[in-house]
Design a protein around this motif. Structure first.
Motif, PDB file in Angstrom:
ATOM      1  N   ASP A  35       2.991 -37.121 -10.143  1.00  0.00           N
ATOM      2  CA  ASP A  35       3.841 -36.025  -9.672  1.00  0.00           C
ATOM      3  C   ASP A  35       3.305 -35.506  -8.348  1.00  0.00           C
ATOM      4  O   ASP A  35       4.034 -35.376  -7.386  1.00  0.00           O
ATOM      5  CB  ASP A  35       3.871 -34.881 -10.687  1.00  0.00           C
ATOM      6  N   ARG A  36       2.003 -35.197  -8.326  1.00  0.00           N
ATOM      7  CA  ARG A  36       1.350 -34.757  -7.090  1.00  0.00           C
ATOM      8  C   ARG A  36      -0.149 -34.673  -7.319  1.00  0.00           C
ATOM      9  O   ARG A  36      -0.611 -34.632  -8.460  1.00  0.00           O
ATOM     10  CB  ARG A  36       1.899 -33.415  -6.619  1.00  0.00           C
ATOM     11  N   ILE A  37      -0.871 -34.633  -6.215  1.00  0.00           N
ATOM     12  CA  ILE A  37      -2.313 -34.413  -6.250  1.00  0.00           C
ATOM     13  C   ILE A  37      -2.629 -33.377  -5.189  1.00  0.00           C
ATOM     14  O   ILE A  37      -2.183 -33.490  -4.046  1.00  0.00           O
ATOM     15  CB  ILE A  37      -3.115 -35.706  -6.001  1.00  0.00           C
ATOM     16  N   PHE A  50      -1.599 -34.241 -11.072  1.00  0.00           N
ATOM     17  CA  PHE A  50      -0.491 -33.935 -11.969  1.00  0.00           C
ATOM     18  C   PHE A  50       0.226 -35.244 -12.259  1.00  0.00           C
ATOM     19  O   PHE A  50       0.718 -35.905 -11.339  1.00  0.00           O
ATOM     20  CB  PHE A  50       0.468 -32.932 -11.316  1.00  0.00           C
ATOM     21  N   SER A  51       0.286 -35.618 -13.534  1.00  0.00           N
ATOM     22  CA  SER A  51       0.846 -36.903 -13.938  1.00  0.00           C
ATOM     23  C   SER A  51       2.165 -36.723 -14.675  1.00  0.00           C
ATOM     24  O   SER A  51       2.342 -35.760 -15.424  1.00  0.00           O
ATOM     25  CB  SER A  51      -0.150 -37.628 -14.847  1.00  0.00           C
ATOM     26  N   LYS A  52       3.061 -37.675 -14.506  1.00  0.00           N
ATOM     27  CA  LYS A  52       4.325 -37.658 -15.244  1.00  0.00           C
ATOM     28  C   LYS A  52       4.101 -37.923 -16.731  1.00  0.00           C
ATOM     29  O   LYS A  52       4.972 -37.673 -17.544  1.00  0.00           O
ATOM     30  CB  LYS A  52       5.292 -38.681 -14.656  1.00  0.00           C
ATOM     31  N   ALA A  58      -2.200 -29.871 -15.200  1.00  0.00           N
ATOM     32  CA  ALA A  58      -3.122 -30.262 -14.131  1.00  0.00           C
ATOM     33  C   ALA A  58      -4.359 -30.902 -14.750  1.00  0.00           C
ATOM     34  O   ALA A  58      -4.850 -30.462 -15.791  1.00  0.00           O
ATOM     35  CB  ALA A  58      -3.533 -29.040 -13.321  1.00  0.00           C
ATOM     36  N   PHE A  59      -4.836 -31.954 -14.108  1.00  0.00           N
ATOM     37  CA  PHE A  59      -6.079 -32.596 -14.506  1.00  0.00           C
ATOM     38  C   PHE A  59      -7.087 -32.368 -13.376  1.00  0.00           C
ATOM     39  O   PHE A  59      -7.059 -33.067 -12.366  1.00  0.00           O
ATOM     40  CB  PHE A  59      -5.871 -34.099 -14.752  1.00  0.00           C
ATOM     41  N   GLY A  77     -13.492 -33.471 -17.251  1.00  0.00           N
ATOM     42  CA  GLY A  77     -13.734 -33.390 -18.685  1.00  0.00           C
ATOM     43  C   GLY A  77     -14.181 -32.020 -19.130  1.00  0.00           C
ATOM     44  O   GLY A  77     -13.912 -31.015 -18.472  1.00  0.00           O
ATOM     45  N   MET A  78     -14.914 -32.004 -20.229  1.00  0.00           N
ATOM     46  CA  MET A  78     -15.367 -30.760 -20.845  1.00  0.00           C
ATOM     47  C   MET A  78     -16.833 -30.494 -20.498  1.00  0.00           C
ATOM     48  O   MET A  78     -17.576 -31.427 -20.196  1.00  0.00           O
ATOM     49  CB  MET A  78     -15.194 -30.865 -22.364  1.00  0.00           C
TER      50      MET A  78
END
Length: 140
Positions: A35-37, A50-52, A58-59, A77-78
């Protein structure tokens, strides 16, 4: 540990491919799952992908390795390494071509629990490398 990997040979120089990989704003033009970065690729910088595959989510990742024209790694990650995703982009010159590899490794004690909710990234990775190849080879 869970790993996804895709690779291709691109008839273009690592330098040209590297330029494409650093241009985050244009990923949606050639990566059908993006989707976008947001952000800029610099060592230590945080960026948001941001992935479809997960609309609206958001990642956040950090650029943890940056070797121009060769290798880039994004890590997210965590806290405390409970769950970690590490995506690596590798370019290797082979004559007048470049071998490109995209690899993501998920690890950590929470992987058994979180892993069940992770999508299969096989097709998105194959489409990513195909889109990058087409973009790089069509560039002048």
């Amino acid at each position: 540990m869970r790993e996804y990997r895709a690779n291709t040979t691109i008839h273009q120089s690592p330098e040209k491919i590297w330029t494409i990989l650093l241009d985050l704003a244009r990923y949606p033009e050639w990566d059908p799952y993006c989707d976008r970065i947001e952000g800029e690729v610099e060592l230590g910088n945080k960026i948001k992908a941001f992935s479809k595959l997960s609309p609206g989510r958001a990642f956040p990742v950090k650029v943890t390795e940056l070797v121009p024209n060769q290798r880039m790694t994004w890590t997210g990650g965590m806290p405390l390494g409970l769950f970690k995703g590490q995506r690596t982009f590798t370019l290797e010159r082979k004559g007048d071509e470049t071998e490109f590899t995209l690899c993501e490794v998920f690890s950590g004690p929470m992987l058994a629990l979180i892993g069940r909710s992770l999508p299969d990234l096989t097709e998105p990775f194959e489409k990513f490398v195909a889109g990058l190849k087409q973009r790089a080879e069509s560039a002048s």
